[in-house]
Design an enzyme around this catalytic site. Structure first.
Site, PDB file in Angstrom:
ATOM      1  CB  SER A  61      39.370  45.039  34.613  1.00 33.65           C
ATOM      2  OG  SER A  61      39.413  43.685  35.014  1.00 33.65           O
ATOM      3  CB  CYS A  66      42.076  42.799  31.128  1.00 34.54           C
ATOM      4  SG  CYS A  66      40.307  42.832  31.277  1.00 34.54           S
TER       5      CYS A  66
HETATM    6  N1  DGL Z   1      40.006  40.847  33.933  1.00 32.64           N
HETATM    7  C1  DGL Z   1      38.723  40.501  33.367  1.00 32.64           C
HETATM    8  C2  DGL Z   1      38.951  39.559  32.167  1.00 32.64           C
HETATM    9  O1  DGL Z   1      39.956  38.875  32.082  1.00 32.64           O
HETATM   10  C3  DGL Z   1      37.799  39.865  34.381  1.00 32.64           C
HETATM   11  C4  DGL Z   1      37.272  40.822  35.428  1.00 32.64           C
HETATM   12  C5  DGL Z   1      36.401  41.934  34.853  1.00 32.64           C
HETATM   13  O2  DGL Z   1      35.279  41.674  34.393  1.00 32.64           O
HETATM   14  O3  DGL Z   1      36.873  43.059  34.881  1.00 32.64           O
HETATM   15  O4  DGL Z   1      38.117  39.481  31.301  1.00 32.64           O
END
Ligand code: DGL
Length: 264
Positions: free
Chosen positions: A10, A72
């Site tokens: 993300s 992510c």
């Molecule tokens: N990359 C997201 C995760 O690992 C965290 C940041 C977001 O909420 O986009 O869940």
């Protein structure tokens, strides 16, 4: 086997996963896409997360990757099955390796999971843990303030300790012996989390678990010379560099701005 990894997140957090992969695996070729224009995914709905994940994947697949990695946790929770059914290349998320590691590690059969609201709401970790071993009990909690605290590089220890204590209090009462840090950012708070839950609790970083899993599949034949790292973001490359170097632990090479929208 030759490997050209396409890895998306993300935004910036996936750099902790990339760090684990680059540190553990032999020199390989990586293309990272950080969807910094649409981050965070954690508070968003399932349909939106799936749509963004499909777009990110097509962007990478057009760059001729041969393995897609969802760094992510939120995207892995909600979009992995859709992406696996849409694309012919292997699609790996961070959840299965973390579940495997946690189920093997727990001695008292009580596992905690912390993540974004969307990850926790999906109950994917619980479902996968129960599918492996129905006797294991799971306890989970969302920690939505962790992501902005970490990205801002917030340094007030008292405030960080207070937020960590508040979020972890319900889990501490459950006598867990294993805790999955189910968000790309949380390894950066590991010191605080570990101090709060106690040294005897095993904290699992899903990025590390994924790297260990891939390592087991055998060596790659890329020579050091043909190894490469390429970065694309959908918003300001400079902010990505500034914040990202803290996540990656090394200087980042040139960061390119992906065309937005990714498709017309
Ligand atoms: N990359 C997201 C995760 O690992 C965290 C940041 C977001 O909420 O986009 O869940």
């Amino acid at each position: 086997m030759r490997r050209r990894f396409g890895i998306f997140d993300s935004g910036i957090g996936g750099l902790t996963v990339l760090k684990s992969l680059t540190e553990r695996l032999p020199p390989s070729s990586y293309i990272y896409f950080g969807d910094t224009a649409r981050t965070p995914y954690g508070p968003k709905s399932k349909n939106t997360i799936i749509r963004y994940s499909i777009e990110n994947s097509i962007f990478l697949i057009e760059k001729k990757i041969d393995l897609l990695v969802l760094a992510c946790n939120t995207a892995s929770s909600l979009a992995l099955d859709t992406l696996s059914s849409l694309f012919s290349i292997p699609v790996l998320g961070v959840i299965d390796p973390a579940v495997e590691k946690a189920c093997c590690a727990t001695r008292n059969g009580k596992i905690g999971i912390i993540g974004t609201k969307a990850t926790i709401r999906s109950k994917i970790y619980e479902k996968k843990i129960k599918a492996k071993n129905p006797k294991i009990e799971t306890f989970s909690g969302a920690c939505p303030l962790f992501v902005p605290l970490i990205e801002e590089g917030y340094r007030n220890k008292d405030v960080i300790e207070l937020v960590v204590r508040d979020y972890l209090a319900p889990l501490k009462k459950k006598n867990i012996d294993t805790l999955i840090l189910a968000c790309t950012h949380y390894p950066l708070l590991k010191e605080y989390i570990q101090k709060e839950v106690g040294r005897e609790i095993l904290c699992i970083d899903p990025g590390e678990a994924l790297a260990e899993e891939i390592e087991k599949t055998g060596p790659q034949d890329l020579s050091k010379e043909s190894a490469s790292l390429e970065f694309f973001v959908s918003d300001d490359p400079e902010r990505f560099r500034k914040v990202g170097e803290r996540f990656f632990g090394h200087p980042l090479p040139a960061i390119k701005k992906a065309p937005v929208p990714l498709f017309s």
